[in-house]
Motif scaffolding. Sequence first.
Motif, PDB file in Angstrom:
ATOM      1  N   ASP A  91       1.842 -18.080  45.270  1.00  0.00           N
ATOM      2  CA  ASP A  91       0.455 -17.824  44.876  1.00  0.00           C
ATOM      3  C   ASP A  91       0.490 -16.741  43.806  1.00  0.00           C
ATOM      4  O   ASP A  91       0.902 -15.622  44.095  1.00  0.00           O
ATOM      5  N   ASP A  99       3.567 -14.088  47.311  1.00  0.00           N
ATOM      6  CA  ASP A  99       2.303 -13.660  46.708  1.00  0.00           C
ATOM      7  C   ASP A  99       2.640 -12.778  45.522  1.00  0.00           C
ATOM      8  O   ASP A  99       3.132 -11.669  45.696  1.00  0.00           O
ATOM      9  N   ASP A 128       5.105 -17.546  52.330  1.00  0.00           N
ATOM     10  CA  ASP A 128       4.981 -17.902  50.922  1.00  0.00           C
ATOM     11  C   ASP A 128       5.028 -16.633  50.086  1.00  0.00           C
ATOM     12  O   ASP A 128       4.938 -15.531  50.607  1.00  0.00           O
TER      13      ASP A 128
END
Length: 573
Positions: free
Chosen positions: A244, A201, A199
């Motif tokens: 995120d 960041d 993912d």
Amino acid sequence: MPVHNKDIIRVLETVADLLDIQNENQFRTRAYRQAAQTINSLPESVTEMIDKDEDLTRLSGIGEDLAGKIKTIAQTGSLPLLKELQEQIPPSLKDLLRIPGLGPRGVKVIYDELGVTDMQGLKKAAEQDFLRDLKGFGEKTQKTILEEIKKNNAHEDRMLFRDAQDISRTLLDYMKKLEGVKKVEAAGSLRRKKETVGDLDILLSCKKGTDAMGHLLDFEDVEKVVVQGKTKTSVVLRSGLQVDLRVVAHASYGSALLYFTGSKAHSIKLRKRGVKRELKINEYGVYKDKKKVAGKTEHQVYKKIGLSFIPPELREDRGEIEAAEKDSLPDLVRRRDIKGDLHVHTKKTDGYQSIEEMAKEAEKLGYEYLAITEHSKRVTVAGGLDAEELEKHIQDIEKVNRRMDNIEILTGAEVDILEDGSLDLPDEILSRLDVVIGSVHYKFNLSRKKQTRRIVTAMENPYFMILGHPTGRKINQREPMDLDLDDIFSAAKDNGCFLELNAFYDRLDLTDIACIQAAKKKVGVVINTDAHRTPHMHYMGFGVAQARRGWLEAADVLNTRSLKQLRKCLKGR
Ligand code: DGT
Ligand code: CA
Ligand code: CA
Ligand code: ZN
């Protein structure tokens, strides 16, 4: 919502997959795949091209009909044909195409006979012995399919670095447009340039009162909000990638960047090191007792614990902290150290452009040299060359070379390594080439012993110079060959051969760890793009990133040499 090239590619590929399963005319499905490929290597956005009224049929492999369909996809996000197909057959069937050896015909049989529509159903059918009785199947096929399903499930299907980087760039550009944003960048595995990314960041610092979270939620690509908070918000983008976003104070930016860049193992070791010095390290800063003594930059934090700055690519706890302590970190190879590409194809075999076009691109990239390395005859699907055709191609290369003043075009070939380890072209013609790459393109599943023997034998040929894409893996698609890499390294060393780090973003074999081993064994690595079109030549950076993760310095990489040195190295064969 504007439609991105990736969305268009996904629609075209799904159409091709579903048509394949329906047993449509192969030329038709190939046309869709070809169009997807063309778009995949486009540097510009198709939606923008359409907005500017540009003619899509000027792109290779795209005629009137496909141009119209692409326009429809760009404007609506989908295609009536796709919807029609999805009504006729379950779209999840296309996942089954990923199982090697099944093929569209097998998928169709399984669907028609057993009503299997997805991977889970296929697994069940195989486990319950339903497959072996189907026409064209059998005990052995059933067993292989079951093994492949297990392998396939093992892939987490992490996103390729290149795709994650594209998405990250668009997102960062978008976030930067918000007034009040001071700093924003990607941390995590993307910053460490890992070959795949779980993912994204993103770290951001901004002026007080800036609504960074709100701005992220307004991003056109956001599909779902996972967590929404004051300092952390997580969303899932349409591509399935999670982001995120963390908003941090300017004074803690370095500490946060360090913490969220990771890797986790690296950070933990840093923290322990801090404890020994009675320093507390967290994402907010470095603290002595309760007093903050560092945190604004990563450099500061490293310095406080007696370390020189560690490049993100090395932060995997593979000895980088010990090296930083002794100030003996490697001087990692850089993109600008690369002086040429020694593996490209032209339309003479399965490439798409002429020698001259490839050469001009190499010139634009500032290279000193470029090797044209066509496939040999064994690769019939690519139109591989026999000795006579290669002889003529050598002359064509030399002709172009005489016309071009600023770059040296080297003659070469990517000769197939046959099953017995012999090469697919006679020594006589190989001896005439500047660069001989040997690659495996079939029989990927020999036993470890046989496969290793095959490649070692090939390297013993006196004209063999470079082992092309050494393990043959394709990330998320094809497992690496079962090889004793240690033996391959030894053979390379003994025979003065080089191993290719294939820069193509879904190949990248050697892995980072294999690069570390190669350097340890003093085996030379060469970073090649294996370009089949000019835009592919720009993928060199992905190879360099992998090399950096593998601790390689310029001296470890063959194509950082000047032309003169290169010739010496290759002659040393
Ligand atoms: P990925 O997303 O799987 O490709 O890999 P990363 O390295 O980006 O990992 P991710 O996204 O789970 O976390 C990003 C960074 O945040 C990670 O590299 C280090 C830091 N981090 C996450 N969880 C922890 C933790 O429990 N302890 C420490 N020290 N750091 C953590
Ligand atoms: Ca991550
Ligand atoms: Ca994360
Ligand atoms: Zn190739």
